[in-house]
Write a protein that holds these residues in place. Structure first.
Motif, mmCIF file in Angstrom:
data_model
loop_
_atom_site.group_PDB
_atom_site.id
_atom_site.type_symbol
_atom_site.label_atom_id
_atom_site.label_comp_id
_atom_site.label_asym_id
_atom_site.label_seq_id
_atom_site.Cartn_x
_atom_site.Cartn_y
_atom_site.Cartn_z
ATOM 1 N N THR A 45 4.092 -19.932 -1.012
ATOM 2 C CA THR A 45 2.661 -19.745 -0.759
ATOM 3 C C THR A 45 2.408 -18.570 0.176
ATOM 4 N N LEU A 46 3.052 -18.573 1.331
ATOM 5 C CA LEU A 46 2.825 -17.521 2.312
ATOM 6 C C LEU A 46 3.433 -16.193 1.875
ATOM 7 N N GLY A 47 4.556 -16.250 1.160
ATOM 8 C CA GLY A 47 5.167 -15.016 0.660
ATOM 9 C C GLY A 47 4.277 -14.310 -0.344
ATOM 10 N N THR A 48 3.708 -15.083 -1.281
ATOM 11 C CA THR A 48 2.810 -14.494 -2.276
ATOM 12 C C THR A 48 1.572 -13.904 -1.605
ATOM 13 N N LEU A 49 0.984 -14.658 -0.671
ATOM 14 C CA LEU A 49 -0.202 -14.187 0.042
ATOM 15 C C LEU A 49 0.104 -12.921 0.843
ATOM 16 N N ALA A 50 1.211 -12.931 1.575
ATOM 17 C CA ALA A 50 1.563 -11.778 2.404
ATOM 18 C C ALA A 50 1.877 -10.555 1.557
ATOM 19 N N CYS A 51 2.571 -10.743 0.450
ATOM 20 C CA CYS A 51 2.910 -9.626 -0.434
ATOM 21 C C CYS A 51 1.652 -8.982 -1.004
ATOM 22 N N ALA A 52 0.721 -9.809 -1.485
ATOM 23 C CA ALA A 52 -0.516 -9.286 -2.057
ATOM 24 C C ALA A 52 -1.345 -8.560 -1.000
ATOM 25 N N LEU A 53 -1.441 -9.146 0.186
ATOM 26 C CA LEU A 53 -2.262 -8.551 1.242
ATOM 27 C C LEU A 53 -1.652 -7.249 1.753
ATOM 28 N N LEU A 54 -0.347 -7.236 1.940
ATOM 29 C CA LEU A 54 0.321 -6.029 2.426
ATOM 30 C C LEU A 54 0.215 -4.897 1.404
ATOM 31 N N SER A 55 0.364 -5.221 0.135
ATOM 32 C CA SER A 55 0.241 -4.210 -0.919
ATOM 33 C C SER A 55 -1.171 -3.637 -0.953
ATOM 34 N N PHE A 56 -2.162 -4.514 -0.815
ATOM 35 C CA PHE A 56 -3.548 -4.066 -0.802
ATOM 36 C C PHE A 56 -3.807 -3.126 0.376
ATOM 37 N N LEU A 57 -3.369 -3.509 1.562
ATOM 38 C CA LEU A 57 -3.663 -2.723 2.755
ATOM 39 C C LEU A 57 -2.959 -1.375 2.736
ATOM 40 N N ASN A 58 -1.722 -1.332 2.291
ATOM 41 C CA ASN A 58 -1.007 -0.059 2.248
ATOM 42 C C ASN A 58 -1.597 0.891 1.221
ATOM 43 N N GLN A 59 -2.006 0.356 0.074
ATOM 44 C CA GLN A 59 -2.672 1.204 -0.912
ATOM 45 C C GLN A 59 -4.022 1.678 -0.375
ATOM 46 N N PHE A 60 -4.696 0.808 0.341
ATOM 47 C CA PHE A 60 -5.995 1.132 0.929
ATOM 48 C C PHE A 60 -5.863 2.266 1.949
ATOM 49 N N THR B 52 -6.101 -2.132 -6.478
ATOM 50 C CA THR B 52 -6.706 -1.547 -5.277
ATOM 51 C C THR B 52 -7.079 -0.088 -5.504
ATOM 52 N N ALA B 53 -6.199 0.650 -6.151
ATOM 53 C CA ALA B 53 -6.482 2.063 -6.409
ATOM 54 C C ALA B 53 -7.732 2.228 -7.271
ATOM 55 N N TRP B 54 -7.837 1.439 -8.314
ATOM 56 C CA TRP B 54 -9.018 1.525 -9.181
ATOM 57 C C TRP B 54 -10.276 1.147 -8.424
ATOM 58 N N TRP B 55 -10.202 0.123 -7.583
ATOM 59 C CA TRP B 55 -11.369 -0.322 -6.814
ATOM 60 C C TRP B 55 -11.874 0.778 -5.881
ATOM 61 N N LEU B 56 -10.951 1.434 -5.167
ATOM 62 C CA LEU B 56 -11.356 2.487 -4.239
ATOM 63 C C LEU B 56 -11.932 3.693 -4.976
ATOM 64 N N MET B 57 -11.351 4.051 -6.091
ATOM 65 C CA MET B 57 -11.874 5.194 -6.849
ATOM 66 C C MET B 57 -13.270 4.922 -7.396
ATOM 67 N N GLU B 58 -13.567 3.648 -7.614
ATOM 68 C CA GLU B 58 -14.891 3.284 -8.120
ATOM 69 C C GLU B 58 -15.923 3.151 -7.000
ATOM 70 N N THR B 59 -15.492 2.826 -5.776
ATOM 71 C CA THR B 59 -16.451 2.481 -4.718
ATOM 72 C C THR B 59 -16.603 3.533 -3.629
ATOM 73 N N VAL B 60 -15.647 4.457 -3.472
ATOM 74 C CA VAL B 60 -15.757 5.498 -2.440
ATOM 75 C C VAL B 60 -16.178 6.804 -3.103
ATOM 76 N N PRO B 61 -17.399 7.259 -2.882
ATOM 77 C CA PRO B 61 -17.866 8.488 -3.525
ATOM 78 C C PRO B 61 -17.029 9.707 -3.107
ATOM 79 N N GLU B 62 -16.648 10.520 -4.087
ATOM 80 C CA GLU B 62 -15.916 11.775 -3.852
ATOM 81 C C GLU B 62 -14.598 11.570 -3.118
ATOM 82 N N ILE B 63 -13.967 10.419 -3.296
ATOM 83 C CA ILE B 63 -12.703 10.173 -2.614
ATOM 84 C C ILE B 63 -11.697 11.268 -2.957
#
Length: 714
Positions: A58-73, A524-535
């Motif tokens: 449970t915690l491994g899956t949560l931590a992996c997903a969150l860490l991947s999101f934050l580093n891509q962010f 995460t990459a697709w989300w940021l490209m859609e939501t941050v203008p002129e990224i």
């Protein structure tokens, strides 16, 4: 008898209860020959601790997903903060203890083959380690996992391959799980961590939001606000950074990792290499106007025309993303800033220096390991303890590797019009990766610095297959980035080795973590490209925007230089920078001179600490790294690795790595909080303290008659 989780001081000793779990053939005096490891890593193992638990999944899956999101962010931001697994290591502690206290301990299917429980007892250190490794799997890919599996024998089991960064996490695990009596007037490591974490968390609001100028205090620019020369010399972000210093941990640790984890000899090598390139070679070449250096900024990762203007890349690309030769002839040759030119020179030198250094200084050990496959007498205490567990068969890694290579070749052939890379390019890229994983891994495992060998992949495919930038990018991904990510997996293997995690269990967690992370990174990459203008579009972004994508800009420029235009038109017989190829020879000769000096003066042990791949490759992160990233890093590395380690050894052994983890995690949590509360709502401050450098003239050319907006014309 002491508690099984009690720390004995100093760490070289161990409690009686620890000894009861140790191997029968270990003597009380046996420990790692590496002093930092002996001071930090326990030489005991409790094989009865549950590892694969409901909490771990449970915690491994949560931590992996969150860490991947934050580093891509954070990858797209001006200071691309890399949130290491240390943050996940901290965050899961209260959750693990909470789950242990509230989840039922009922045993399901008791007495049957499928018997299991959701709560096997208190949250333990091995569960915690595996969750952290699970989370960190997001830094890799399946190709890299294959390379890591092949080279475990050489880069994980030998004691000399000690992986300094892992000692930060080992210290933190022990501080979080082992009971420790507080000395009168002092702090336990757990208390020290909490205080440092809170301070780091609270402080980052200043450089992260209220006072961004703390990222780079370039005082020379304040004294000489109208001088191009002074700002070129003094700017920490756009110049040579003389006197510039940063009070922002994200700036300090962004590119070189934590200076607290770097051994002093490696820090010294980086300091010398940085000073040589930044304060000797670059300014001399600039003021001698080599390669028309004064026509361009002294430090920039942009591409220019001969007149000093930004190169219009779009004008030389046809509809199929190939080079339009007629348009290229019209636009003229591509030019680089002098520092960017030197960047490629030292990258060439670092490549050959890595191969020659490892051959001269580690060739004998590699040959012996290849022949003997670890005789018992060669094993250190940690390898002996790990031999009690079932090992991962070699064919597991090989099978995954071959399947992945086959799938990659199929994709590149089926979508060749889009991906451009033919099947033989995959084979060649994998050959380069397998060749360089061992020498690069040895350098990383002993110095905590990874030589950046991306240039060789770009160079080779650019010569063989010019005019195809997407093919060049893919070749770099498969030939270099997969190797670099394999190094990350090897580092995790060593962490599991130190903490005695069963190898097959770790294999399973890393495979699942890699799959989860790939999906999260993409989303995460697709989300940021859609939501941050002129990224990433620096020309269109508002002033002060953090979404400048420095890493992607360098990546894009490299695809143009090596893939679209090709190295022959830049560094070859048709190019303006062909003399830079002499750096290959210089890099090969440098470690040979060190080796000869060591053989001539064998009693001078400091000579062997001169590590030419690290020294010559000190600035291979610049750009996108800047001078202030280095100056501040070197200062802190000196106080930690030299002053504290030499004169305050007891404090260093107890608190140094714990402090590093606290600074990383406090910064990461505040950085995310600032974005969620203020960044997403576009709440920002605009005042003189918001400018992270204050050197607007640092990027100006000084050649006569060159006009650039915002710059004086000489």
């Amino acid at each position: 008898m002491k508690s099984a989780h009690e720390i004995a001081a100093p760490l070289l000793q161990r409690s009686q209860s620890y000894q009861s779990h140790a191997s029968d053939d270990l003597t009380g005096a046996e420990n790692s020959p590496i002093e930092q490891v002996a001071l930090t890593v326990p030489i005991t193992d409790d094989q009865n601790l549950p590892v694969v638990t409901f909490r771990m999944w449970t915690l491994g899956t949560l931590a992996c997903a969150l860490l991947s999101f934050l580093n891509q962010f954070f990858w797209y931001r001006r200071e691309p903060l890399s949130i290491t697994s240390i943050s996940a290591q901290i965050a899961v502690v209260p959750l693990g203890h909470l789950m242990a206290s509230v989840i039922t301990d009922r045993v399901f299917f008791e007495g049957k083959r499928w018997e299991f429980t959701l709560n096997p007892g208190p949250f333990n250190i091995k569960e915690h380690v595996l969750i952290t490794i699970f989370a960190n799997s997001g830094a890799g890919n399946v190709l890299g996992f294959g390379w890591a599996g092949i080279f475990r024998r050489y880069l994980v089991e030998p004691a000399a391959m000690w992986w300094p960064q892992n000692l930060v996490q080992v210290s933190l695990f022990r501080a979080l799980h082992e009971k420790e009596e507080r000395n009168k007037g002092g702090l336990t490591r757990n208390q020290f961590f909490l205080i440092a974490f809170i301070c780091s968390f609270a402080y980052y609001i200043f450089p992260g939001y209220l006072f961004p100028i703390l990222t780079s205090l370039s005082w020379m620019c304040w004294i000489f606000p109208s001088s191009v020369l002074a700002q070129q010399l003094g700017s920490g972000l756009h110049g040579l950074g003389i006197g510039a210093i940063g009070f922002d941990w994200s700036s300090i640790s962004s590119y070189l990792g934590s200076p607290l984890a770097s051994p002093w000899f490696a820090t010294a090598n980086i300091a010398i290499g940085f000073a040589l390139v930044t304060y000797v070679i670059t300014p001399v070449a600039y003021w001698l106007d080599i390669y028309k250096a004064k026509t361009f900024p002294i430090f920039s990762d942009d591409l220019f025309t001969a007149s000093g203007q930004r190169y219009n890349i779009s004008a030389i690309i046809d509809s199929k993303f190939h080079l339009d030769n007629q348009a290229y002839e019209h636009e003229g040759p591509l030019h680089l800033s002098i520092f960017f030119t030197m960047f490629y020179g030292v990258s060439f030198a670092c490549l050959t220096a890595t191969v020659v250094h490892v051959f001269l200084f580690h060739g004998k050990e590699i040959w012996q390991l290849s022949k003997s496959a670890f005789q018992e007498s060669k094993m250190d205490v940690h390898t002996k303890l790990m031999r009690k567990y079932k090992q991962v068969p070699e064919w597991w890694f090989t099978s995954i590797l071959l399947v992945n290579i086959g799938a990659t070749m199929f994709a590149c052939e089926y979508y060749n019009n889009q991906l451009q890379l033919p099947w033989w390019g995959i084979v060649l890229a994998c050959g380069l990766a397998i060749f360089f994983t061992l020498p690069v891994g040895i350098i990383t495992a002993t110095t905590n610095q990874t030589p950046a060998l991306n240039v060789i992949t770009e160079y080779i495919i650019g010569y063989i297959y010019p005019g195809f930038p997407v093919a060049n990018i893919l070749f770099k991904v498969y030939g270099y980035i997969s190797m670099k990510q394999g190094i990350t997996f090897l580092q995790d293997f060593k962490l599991g080795h130190y903490m005695k995690i069963p190898p097959r269990t770790m294999f399973m967690a890393q495979i699942v973590g890699t799959i989860i992370a790939a999906l999260v990174h993409l989303g995460t990459a697709w989300w940021l490209m859609e939501t941050v203008p002129e990224i990433c579009d620096r020309a269109m972004l508002p002033a002060g925007s953090p979404w400048t994508c420095p890493g992607d800009h360098v990546f894009y420029d490299a695809s143009v230089i090596w893939g679209l235009i090709g190295p022959r038109r830049i560094f070859g017989d048709l190019g303006y920078y062909s003399a830079i190829n002499w750096f290959f020879l210089g890099g090969a000769i440098a470690p040979l001179l060190v080796w000869l000096a060591y053989k001539a003066f064998p009693n001078q042990h400091w000579i062997r600490l001169i590590t030419m791949p690290v020294l010559l490759g000190a600035t291979v992160n610049m750009p996108p790294a800047t001078a202030v990233n280095y100056t501040s890093w070197i200062i802190i590395g000196f106080f930690s690795g030299f002053i504290a380690y030499r004169y305050y050894r007891n404090w260093w052994s107890r608190h140094n790595y714990v402090l590093s983890g606290a600074l990383d995690s406090g910064l990461a949590f505040m950085g995310v909080l600032l974005y969620l509360c203020l960044g997403m709502e576009h709440v920002s401050l605009s005042w003189w303290g918001s400018d992270p450098d204050g050197c607007p003239l640092a990027s100006c050319p000084t050649a006569s008659g060159v006009f650039v907006k915002g710059c004086p014309v000489f």
